[in-house]
Write an enzyme that holds these catalytic residues in place. Structure first.
Site, PDB file in Angstrom:
ATOM      1  CG  HIS A   1      -1.946   1.102   1.184  1.00 13.12           C
ATOM      2  ND1 HIS A   1      -1.811   2.264   1.911  1.00 13.12           N
ATOM      3  CD2 HIS A   1      -3.117   1.225   0.493  1.00 13.12           C
ATOM      4  CE1 HIS A   1      -2.851   3.046   1.686  1.00 13.12           C
ATOM      5  NE2 HIS A   1      -3.661   2.451   0.827  1.00 13.12           N
ATOM      6  CB  CYS A   2       4.011   2.102   1.780  1.00  9.63           C
ATOM      7  SG  CYS A   2       3.499   1.517   3.392  1.00  9.63           S
ATOM      8  CB  ILE A   3       5.438   0.904  -3.002  1.00 11.02           C
ATOM      9  CG1 ILE A   3       4.676  -0.375  -3.378  1.00 11.02           C
ATOM     10  CG2 ILE A   3       6.401   0.651  -1.840  1.00 11.02           C
ATOM     11  CD1 ILE A   3       5.555  -1.484  -3.927  1.00 11.02           C
TER      12      ILE A   3
END
EC number: 3.5.3.12
Length: 369
Positions: free
Chosen positions: A355-357
């Site tokens: 989700h962060c990338i």
């Protein structure tokens, strides 16, 4: 196209839920050697696998530094758009634009301030000026007008919304001294309401155990649908994560969302503790001013850090027996989406996960009834 005056809430714009339709997804190619081992080569393979998986369901654009353009273009299939864009690291969810839509079919962005998760106080690297320009560049690339809020530090991973007026975040992150120390909790909440059109902000106390970003909410919590959420969990009472998850559960169980609904809470069990190996530690260049990667350090491994794509869920695998349990629960929670697991240890070693990338671009043509 350009910078806007006024406020999104006054202009009728809201941040949609991630489960609403997308036009596409943005990512940034990893390379910095003081965060990614072996010059980012192993992480690039994980990023490639994530990008390819998402591209089966929606268009993907990979931003890449000039030095890595040829390599990324060679590694990635032609179905993935590759565009040069200078950057300091590869976490576009945090410093890409927050995209907003209205019920007329228009879209706008928000360009927040970014200081590498805490600035000179407890940030993870310096400088971060290239990352701090990415939101504006993406809006200009996509010809989207945007609001500028550079004086307010906010990362995309620090908030989750349901698209219907509810926003969830953590005190550990948004009240940290390295972000907006001159603002009170009430003032921070007012900003969230004005820019995301949130009617209700729910504050969890802490994020995932040892999350180096000061407890981003996306590693411990996510919306499955309005009124339905998933929470990172462990039954091991000797694990510090247990008390954190229990506290989050109790807060959510005693709250309602902006529409007055009681939350349906699903427990997504995290893997057994994941530790950095000696080999992995030695592959990261030790440079003053960056976050160290030491052998034996525990990583913030959570299945909740997944990407909701059009018709799919792309979630991390950790070579743990609970990989299968996570797959089965996600299949139950998302019966109309394909559940795709991607080995993500190299992303985790860098300090985040799927989700962060990734940063989704909402479909502005979808008008909510």
């Amino acid at each position: 196209m350009g910078q806007l005056k006024g406020l999104p809430v006054e202009d009728g714009f809201r941040m949609p839920g991630e489960y609403e339709p997308h036009i596409g997804c943005f990512m940034i190619w990893p390379e910095r050697p003081d965060n990614w081992r072996l010059g980012g080569k192993p992480a690039q393979q994980n990023y490639k696998e994530v990008a390819v998986a998402i591209s089966n369901f929606e268009p993907v654009t990979m931003f890449v530094s000039p030095n890595q353009y040829k390599n990324a273009r060679k590694e990635l299939p032609d179905t993935i758009r590759v565009i040069e864009m200078s950057n300091d690291d590869a976490w576009i969810r945090d410093y890409g634009p927050s995209f907003l839509v209205d019920d007329k079919g228009d879209m706008r962005g928000v360009d927040w301030g970014f200081n590498a998760w805490g600035g000179l106080l407890d940030g993870l690297y310096f400088p971060w000026d290239k990352d701090n320009q990415i939101a504006k560049k993406v809006c200009e690339l996509e010809r989207i007008d945007y609001y500028s809020q550079k004086d307010f530090i906010l990362e995309g991973c620090s908030i989750h919304v349901d698209g219907e007026g509810t926003l969830v975040t953590t005190e550990e992150c948004l009240l940290s001294e390295g972000r907006n120390p001159n603002l009170t909790k009430i003032e921070i909440e007012q900003t969230l309401k004005k820019y995301f059109h949130a009617q209700k902000v729910i504050w969890l106390k802490h994020g995932f155990y040892l999350d180096e970003t000061n407890g981003h909410v996306d590693n411990i919590f996510n919306f499955v649908a309005p009124g339905e959420v998933v929470l990172s969990w462990t039954d091991n009472k000797s694990d510090p994560q247990y008390e954190i998850s229990r506290e989050c559960y109790d807060i959510l169980a005693n709250k309602t969302d902006a529409k007055g609904r009681t939350f349906i809470i699903h427990k997504l069990h995290c893997p057994d503790p994941v530790l950095i190996t000696q080999t992995e530690s030695e592959g990261v260049e030790a440079i003053n001013g960056t976050f160290p990667r030491q052998a034996g350090d525990r990583l913030a491994a959570s299945y909740v850090n997944y990407y909701t794509a059009n018709g799919a869920i792309i979630f991390p695998l950790f070579d743990d027996p609970k990989d299968k349990d996570a797959q089965e629960l996600l299949e139950k929670l998302y019966p109309d989406r394909k559940i795709v697991g991607i080995k993500a240890r190299e992303i985790l070693l860098g300090g985040g996960n799927i989700h962060c990338i990734t940063q989704h671009l909402p479909d502005k043509s979808t008008i909510r009834e």
